[in-house]
Scaffold this active site. Sequence first.
Site, PDB file in Angstrom:
ATOM      1  N   ASP A 147      42.087  26.865  33.355  1.00 11.24           N
ATOM      2  CA  ASP A 147      43.043  26.619  34.281  1.00 11.24           C
ATOM      3  C   ASP A 147      43.665  27.693  36.074  1.00 11.24           C
ATOM      4  OD1 ASP A 147      45.694  26.299  33.983  1.00 11.24           O
ATOM      5  OD2 ASP A 147      46.681  28.785  33.142  1.00 11.24           O
ATOM      6  N   HIS A 194      42.558  41.663  32.067  1.00 14.48           N
ATOM      7  CA  HIS A 194      42.853  41.181  33.012  1.00 14.48           C
ATOM      8  C   HIS A 194      44.377  41.406  33.709  1.00 14.48           C
ATOM      9  CE1 HIS A 194      43.629  37.639  35.181  1.00 14.48           C
ATOM     10  NE2 HIS A 194      44.156  36.933  35.406  1.00 14.48           N
ATOM     11  N   GLU A 246      39.671  30.712  30.129  1.00 18.51           N
ATOM     12  CA  GLU A 246      40.966  30.925  28.444  1.00 18.51           C
ATOM     13  C   GLU A 246      40.772  29.979  27.174  1.00 18.51           C
ATOM     14  OE1 GLU A 246      45.079  30.546  29.808  1.00 18.51           O
ATOM     15  OE2 GLU A 246      44.242  30.162  32.396  1.00 18.51           O
TER      16      GLU A 246
END
Length: 406
Positions: A224, A124, A192
């Site tokens: 998130d 990421h 997440e």
Amino acid sequence: MIINIPANSDFSIHNIPFGIFSTKDRSPRAGVAIGDHILDLAAVAELDVFNFNTAVLERSDLNDFIALGKEITSKVRTDIQAWLQDDNSVLANKPELFVLQTEAQMHMPVCVGDYTDFYSSIEHATNVGKMFRDPENALLPNWKHIPVGYHGRASSIVVSGQPIHRPKGQTLPKDATQPVFGPTQRLDFELEMGFIVGKNTQMGDTITTSEAEDYIFGLVLFNDWSARDIQKWEYVPLGPFLAKNFASSISPWIVTLEALDQFRVQGPTQEPKVLPYLEYEGSKNYDINLEVSLTPENGEETTICQSNFKYMYWNMTQQLAHHTVNGCNVHVGDMMASGTISGKDENSYGSMLELAWMGTKPVQLKDGTERKFIHDGDTVTMRGYAEKEGKRVGFGKVSTKVLSTK
């Protein structure tokens, strides 16, 4: 078995996760998920089978129960496992102890005092670095040396099922020199996992990587939410603010670290060598299958991402050790999120930013429409489970609908 558990249930006998639920005639209280049911722990306590002050089971959060320590909370879990498999146990012939999950309302499982978000997936971080910075130097110089994190907003963490509103803020339109104010045009999810702190420390105390698991009660799925256009304008020099503090969503059941023990795997090789306080021994990553789906209003659900928690470069013990190495104190109920979980394959990217590659590769939905980011009326759902040798331990889901700006 005292109660029927459907095949492939996330909430198998191997799981026994804790949460807070209520029904029309039961106030918010502690329970455990088992199959399609919830075992009412406050009701079980009335059978006088627990050797602690069971008033903690009647509270509207699990903080005081968790604070009893793993010696007690783990025994509650293993006792329940044994009772459920014993036709002559204290749970036998007591249907009033169980309620259907479909008839229950789930609540925030803990009161979150503080929340920290990390940035621990190398895939990421590399993808974001390629998009926003120099593709040849996608990772910043510190990334492989510290588990990068920032202090997030605890007050806006909500449980699955609670809708959120599209946030507003400043953005800088393309080729503009002055910012404008309005609703985000680039609302995104972030796939997440979150872990919940299970023990208090005092200011000045540190937690080592070898001690860290004693301080982790369990895990939840964590979405998130992020407003990418607001974030792009505001994040230099102090990092995310309005782009992140408007909402984060979690799954309602806390899966204990003990339930996940059998799914441990080795993490990726960390090069260069980390500093001594971040060194660890053993397998600290977890093989947890993750997926994200998107459902338009009145539309059909489309799976848009399939990832895995095992991909994380920095593990939870390193995150907690780094968080406290300066003497920062932590409290029961504090939440720490992993950061977006992306794998190497394009379909394993844990955000729309990556899946649609900043809008250049729109994601196709089953109804023929496409998405570059999240629209009003869309529902984003995350699911997760671990499975090995016929044993399944799952998290259920965190599902959130996006409403228009207030």
